[in-house]
Design an enzyme around this catalytic site. Structure first.
Site, PDB file in Angstrom:
ATOM      1  N   SER A 194       0.806  -1.229   0.000  1.00 28.81           N
ATOM      2  CA  SER A 194       0.000   0.000   0.000  1.00 28.81           C
ATOM      3  C   SER A 194       0.836   1.275   0.000  1.00 28.81           C
ATOM      4  CB  SER A 194      -0.952   0.025   1.200  1.00 28.81           C
ATOM      5  OG  SER A 194      -0.251   0.254   2.398  1.00 28.81           O
TER       6      SER A 194
ATOM      7  N   LYS B 142       0.789   4.337   6.834  1.00 31.19           N
ATOM      8  CA  LYS B 142       0.166   5.247   5.859  1.00 31.19           C
ATOM      9  C   LYS B 142       0.672   6.670   6.101  1.00 31.19           C
ATOM     10  CE  LYS B 142      -3.039   2.354   4.166  1.00 31.19           C
ATOM     11  NZ  LYS B 142      -2.344   1.114   4.429  1.00 31.19           N
TER      12      LYS B 142
END
Length: 145
Positions: A62, A99
């Site tokens: 990701s 993230k």
């Protein structure tokens, strides 16, 4: 959503590595050094807050557009306060994730966790979520091969 495996840091040892103190040129080559007489301690140079530092191995893709690939090692500093745009390790609803943090809407009660891969959607943190920023990624140890 298992995206990282977390490990504590062991600072009881000194990890000295040879160090080319003349630098390595990224442009034109420089004359070779006859010898390397200094050493680098990776524990000292990678870790600013020993009691609050952990490592994590990345599992997943990701964050590939941020240069974070599966198998890379993150140095996570829990003593740092997250700032807009930092890469963080977050704990959300019982799982860890890595993230970018978007705090631009925090005054409106909204925090976003943004991936660096178009195949993944941002995560909007709501009041119903169990959420904490577990730490800020301060360094990335790349796996080039």
């Amino acid at each position: 959503m298992k995206e990282i495996e977390i490990y504590s840091s062991d600072l009881h040892t000194v990890l000295s590595m040879p160090y080319a103190d003349g630098g390595i040129r990224a442009g034109f080559p420089s004359p070779a050094q006859d010898y390397i007489d200094r050493s680098l301690d990776l524990n000292r140079d990678l870790i600013s807050h020993p009691a609050a530092t952990f490592y994590a191995r990345v599992v997943g893709v990701s964050m590939i557009d941020a240069g974070i690939d599966e198998g890379d090692i993150l140095v996570i500093d829990r003593a740092l306060t997250p700032r807009q745009g930092d890469i963080v390790v977050a704990f959300i609803n019982g799982e860890f994730t890595v993230k970018y943090i978007d705090l631009s809407q925090q005054d409106f009660g909204k925090i976003l966790l943004k991936p660096a891969n178009d195949k993944f959607e941002p995560i909007t943190i709501s009041d119903n979520d169990e959420f904490t920023v577990w730490g800020v990624v301060s360094k990335i140890i790349k796996n080039l091969r």
